[in-house]
Design an enzyme around this catalytic site. Structure first.
Site, PDB file in Angstrom:
ATOM      1  CB  CYS A  75      -1.034   0.026   1.436  1.00 24.66           C
ATOM      2  SG  CYS A  75      -2.472  -1.097   1.253  1.00 24.66           S
ATOM      3  CD  GLU A 104       2.465  -1.736   2.424  1.00 29.06           C
ATOM      4  OE1 GLU A 104       1.825  -0.626   2.494  1.00 29.06           O
ATOM      5  OE2 GLU A 104       3.207  -2.831   2.538  1.00 29.06           O
TER       6      GLU A 104
END
Lengths: 259, 788
Positions: free
Chosen positions: B432, B434
């Site tokens: 997402c 990171e």
């Protein structure tokens, strides 16, 4: 301590002058235009407005704020102004109805290097305009009707003062963008457009924001108990807007639609 | 522009139904049943299993394809991984039948499961190990919805490939392995024997992928001989030559580079089911030298490069996420397997890295409009606005891609964590949001952490009111708290207790994976596993980070703010009354519930009364986790993202003091509670920037806009400036949800939850729910008219 009556503060205003702006809505207006988008800004004092959709119950429109409080709101978005070349816009109502407060906030903005725009009807005594004008970076100047009788009929006041004030601003080299609300059948006739072009060319003004009339005022009129004199006038069709745009552009005016 | 070939392949990919394939599970099961691997070290066994799958699985080459290699026997045929977790027959049935996100399976699959796979694996999967070893207090917290566990059904993944494969072939990697092995010191290094095994396993895995590519080469040669169209026959022969060359040797052309990556990708997701899938990372950086060299030499046109990238995109879309076990019919899940392709950013020297290929990739993203792969742009202060605006033009089309990341924040985050400046600049974001040092880091997301649940437990003295079970420590009765500081201190104690449990669980799980489930193939790819002679799952990577992802920051902030403001400061209601109202889910107290929602200072409005509490929660969460060691020589860190878990976490939580009803979703990411932000996007960004993003490994911020705001160039310009300002304040990530008519319909039905939706009306913008019904209708019609 100078206080102002404010009825709304909008962040991320992107149609009220350059960049990302905060628009401060000052309450009270000497006009009462048939098509007014912000009728809750007309009366100078805070007032009650009936609930809107979703029945939230009546709400109070307008509150007293100090210069410091308004500046604190303005300063919250400094970084956004820096990044976008934005700033603060004073709208209303008619901001010039609260000259002391307006001057105080404008002076603070000037000291802090915050770009200011004044969205005004221009209907104010000449001395007030002369006092405020040097503190303003950009004027968004409403021009509705050139025929005085019509102006009186649809706005409630003569256009003498606002035309004189506009000439004064041009003479003193102020930056001005004309805001022209396009109201079907009232000011979109070729006769009126011709007069307006002539007037603006004489003054050497080229930039116009075309604001097509929208009927969202109607619900607010109802909530405030104001009479709705426009009846069921429909917003201008896209082809009418295009025609007016083309007409003005042909004569060298720089146009944006919707501010 | 898509040519006929790409249109066909794309349509096939879109039309293909997701199915389950028993082939991989059967190959693994039968090999282990045969006893041929008995007595081998675990690492060698895993390498042999990998080799066996690649040597025997059905090859799939589609007509017209330019990039070859599928994980299953057909596009979207998805294998299962019984070593990790075992689907029951009921699972297979539910997956087959559920209306949303189904995976079809046939009678053969069910038979294989019933007769071979389930009998062999029952009780022997990693999941079984895990739940046997995790202590009861972990399991109680897990059941209560205090946290989730990523490695419970997927193997540790969360890594992204660097630039290694574009410089070196697998034969070169084998050489590296041989060199490390030759230098092992069996007399002074007690781990030398383990390292020897790990290296031998990596060597077998390297051979396995080379052989897999050569199987494709033989099949392509056969197809070429049968092909009646001479042009396609020539193409197939070229493809065969490519598959003979890569991955054994380093690639020399754009096409070879893409094919090489794709074989590697298939290898990683065949070896196990890592979460997230796998990802080429900085694709525009990696491919640009090939693109530039070949376009200069006249051997590659822009059109051909575009076509190859499009073909590459389709391969990702052919690979849905492996489905979960223990599913319920209600769960919908997703096909997305979180491959996030990075473009833009800076190079190792810190210079603007945007190139022609960055723009070409964005063209492909816009044209393909596929669910997978996801795409993002990295925006550094050094990147031109033109690049950001190109991305926003795609965002405006309303399918949520690309998301926008702040390179300068990511680099600061990674450097703060101790990465070298070059490794940080060559990194980016995956999954997402990171942050990671691509090609060099094992950065495991270990699970989501339900912050509002910690508050609920605090208010109930460690007892979960949903079950009546005591799962937390005794931190005092809420009615006895004399002020907000008492409450917050108890909150911190509950937090510390559950973080301890989560970290204990992480250590147990890391150890199980290191011991029983090494990944020799993935280890080949991530530095410095070869040089260290150590598996990826055992700490072989240069950097090893374990993340715990905080969820519900908005909800917990607003709830704490409500308690502070309404209970302690202005005494609108007493603590016992608040607790009673929460327990009753505000039954017959709708007016109070609304007042709490409307009058409480709330996060997202640039209001320090709420945002100071946000900062306090952030600092508490950071202190509880950051820097605590994991088992791989690295440490735990925090990030703040939810994927869709805010819905699940909400379902495990009663009513909250901010007026949220029991069981409803939490706020997502670091976004404010749905509808709580009423001051527009600049205020949201100001509030969100009040936490120190640089001390996280990623935060997620969603913003909703209507297409009209982005209708003209001025709108795009303002949005770009909005992004730049957020990034100046070190914001990590932002994505724009350009909403459609459907959302507006929902907003009409449920205005309370959509109070933050901004629409462009006529020359100005306003909140959608504030508009008259007629005007709402008009705008919906406009939106629908614009289409998607």
């Amino acid at each position: 301590m100078t206080q102002g009556t404010i009825f709304d503060i909008k962040k991320f205003a992107i149609h009220d002058g350059p960049g990302i702006r905060t628009t401060i809505f000052l309450k009270g207006c000497p006009m009462n235009c048939w098509w007014c988008h912000n009728p809750e800004g007309q009366r100078p004092e805070p007032e009650s407005m009936a609930g809107g959709p979703g029945d939230t119950g009546p709400i109070t429109v307008g509150a007293l704020m100090s210069v410091g409080q308004v500046m604190a709101e303005i300063e919250k978005d400094l970084l956004f102004y820096d990044e976008s070349g934005g700033g603060v816009t004073f709208s209303g109502g008619e901001p010039l109805l609260q000259p002391d407060f307006l001057a105080a906030v404008l002076a603070q903005c000037r000291r802090q290097g915050i770009h200011t725009a004044l969205d005004t009807t221009g209907h104010a005594p000449a001395d007030i305009m002369a006092r405020i004008a040097p503190l303003v970076d950009l004027f968004l100047y409403d021009l509705k009707l050139l025929d005085d009788a019509h102006h009186r009929k649809y706005t409630g006041v003569s256009n003498d003062r606002l035309l004189a004030n506009l000439r004064h601003l041009v003479r003193t080299g102020r930056e001005v963008i004309i805001r022209f609300p396009l109201i079907p059948h009232i000011n979109d006739t070729s006769d009126h457009l011709g007069k307006m072009k002539h007037f603006l060319q004489e003054l050497g003004l080229r930039r116009i924001d075309l604001l097509p009339y929208h009927d969202i005022h109607r619900q607010k009129f109802h909530r405030l108990g104001h009479p709705d004199r426009l009846g069921d006038l429909a917003p201008p069709e896209a082809d009418v807007i295009d025609r007016v745009k083309a007409d003005l552009a042909r004569d060298g005016f720089a146009l944006t639609v919707g501010g | 522009m898509m040519n006929a070939r790409i249109r066909n392949l794309r349509q096939q990919s879109l039309d293909a139904r997701a199915t389950l394939s028993a082939e991989r599970a059967l190959l693994v099961t039968r090999l282990l049943q045969s006893g041929r691997l008995a007595g081998e070290a675990v690492a060698i066994q895993r390498a042999r299993v990998f080799q066996h799958i690649l040597a025997n699985q059905t090859l799939c080459i589609q007509p017209g394809e330019l990039i070859v290699g599928e994980r299953g026997p057909a596009p979207k045929a998805t294998p299962t991984y019984p070593e990790i977790c075992l689907h029951s027959l009921e699972d297979l049935e539910i997956l087959n039948d559920r209306p949303k996100v189904p995976y079809a399976s046939d009678a053969g699959m069910r038979q294989a499961y019933e007769e071979d796979i389930i009998p062999f694996w029952k009780g022997r999967t990693i999941r079984d190990h895990l739940f046997r070893q995790l202590p009861e207090r972990w399991q109680a917290a897990y059941r209560a919805g205090v946290f989730t566990e990523f490695q419970e059904q997927r193997s540790p993944g969360h890594t992204v490939l660097g630039d290694k494969i574009y410089r070196r072939g697998f034969l070169d990697l084998k050489q590296d392995i041989a060199e490390t092995a030759a230098a092992l010191d069996f007399y002074n290094d007690p781990q030398a024997l383990d390292k020897q095994e790990a290296l031998q396993a990596m060597d077998i895995a390297a051979d396995a992928l080379i052989a897999f590519a050569r199987r494709h080469a033989r099949e392509l040669t056969r197809l070429a001989a049968e092909e009646t169209d001479p042009e396609r026959a020539e193409e197939l022969r070229r493809m065969a030559a490519i598959c003979r060359k890569v991955p054994a040797h380093k690639p020399d052309t754009f096409w070879e580079a893409l094919q090489y990556y794709w074989f590697v990708h298939v290898g990683v997701i065949t070896e196990l089911n890592p979460w997230d899938a796998f990802n080429p990372g900085r694709l525009d950086q990696h491919l640009y030298p090939f693109y530039r060299h070949e376009t200069d030499a006249g051997t590659l046109t822009e059109e051909r490069a575009r076509e190859l990238l499009q073909a590459f995109w389709i391969k990702f879309n052919n690979h849905p996420a492996p489905p979960k076990v223990g599913v319920t019919a209600k769960e919908s899940n997703t096909y997305v397997d979180f491959a996030l392709i990075n473009t833009g950013g800076v190079n190792a020297d810190g210079a603007d890295a945007v190139n022609d290929l960055s723009y070409l990739i964005l063209d492909v993203v816009e044209e393909m409009r596929l669910l997978q792969p996801s795409a993002m742009v990295q925006i550094s202060k050094k990147n031109p606005d033109r690049f950001l605006k190109r991305a926003l033009h795609i965002v405006k089309t309303g399918f949520g891609q690309p998301s926008i990341f702040n390179t300068d924040a990511i680099v600061q985050e990674l450097v703060r964590q101790g990465k070298s400046i070059a490794d940080a600049r060559n990194g980016g974001a995956s999954g997402c949001v990171e942050s990671g040092a691509f090609g060099k880091e094992c950065y495991i997301l270990t699970g989501y952490f339900n912050l509002p649940k910690i508050l609920e437990l605090t208010l109930n003295d460690g007892v979960d009111p949903q079950t009546g079970e005591r799962i937390g420590p005794d931190t005092g009765k809420a009615a006895a708290f004399t002020g907000f500081d008492d409450l917050f201190e108890a909150f911190e104690r509950q937090l510390a207790y559950f973080v301890d449990i989560k970290i204990l669980g992480n250590n147990i799980i890391e150890r199980i994976n290191a011991k029983y489930m090494p990944v020799p193939f993935l280890s080949l790819l991530i530095d410095d596993c070869i040089a260290n002679g150590t598996d990826y799952n055992a700490g072989g990577a240069r950097y090893n980070t374990s993340y715990i992802q905080g969820v519900g920051l908005g909800t917990v902030t607003d709830s704490l703010s409500s308690l502070k403001y309404n209970v302690f400061d202005r005494k609108l209601l007493s603590m016992p009354e608040m607790l009673r109202r929460l327990a009753e889910d505000f039954r017959e107290a709708e007016a109070l519930r609304r007042r709490l929602g409307e009058e409480t200072p709330r996060y997202g409005n640039d209001d320090d009364r709420a945002d100071d509490i946000l900062r306090r929660v952030f600092e508490a969460y950071y202190r509880a986790i950051n820097g605590r060691p994991n088992t791989k020589g690295g440490v735990h860190r925090i990030n703040l993202l939810p994927t869709t878990v805010h819905v699940y976490f909400g379902s495990k939580l009663g009513a909250t003091p901010d007026g949220r009803r029991s069981g409803t979703p939490l706020s997502e990411g670091i976004s404010p509670v749905q509808g709580a932000d009423r001051q527009g996007p600049t205020a949201v960004l100001k509030s969100a920037a009040k936490i120190d993003h640089v001390r996280t490994g990623g935060t997620l911020l969603n913003q909703k806009f209507l297409p009209h705001i982005l209708a003209d160039d001025t709108g795009i310009e303002r949005l770009a400036q909005l992004v730049r300002t957020y990034f100046r304040m070190d914001g990590h990530h932002i994505q724009f949800n350009v909403v459609d008519a459907e959302t507006l319909r929902k907003a009409q039905k449920d205005p309370e939850a959509h109070r933050d939706l901004i629409v462009r009306v006529a020359g100005y913008s306003d909140y959608f729910v504030d508009l008259t019904p007629e005007l709402q209708e008009e705008i919906i019609r406009r939106t629908a008219h614009e289409g998607r």
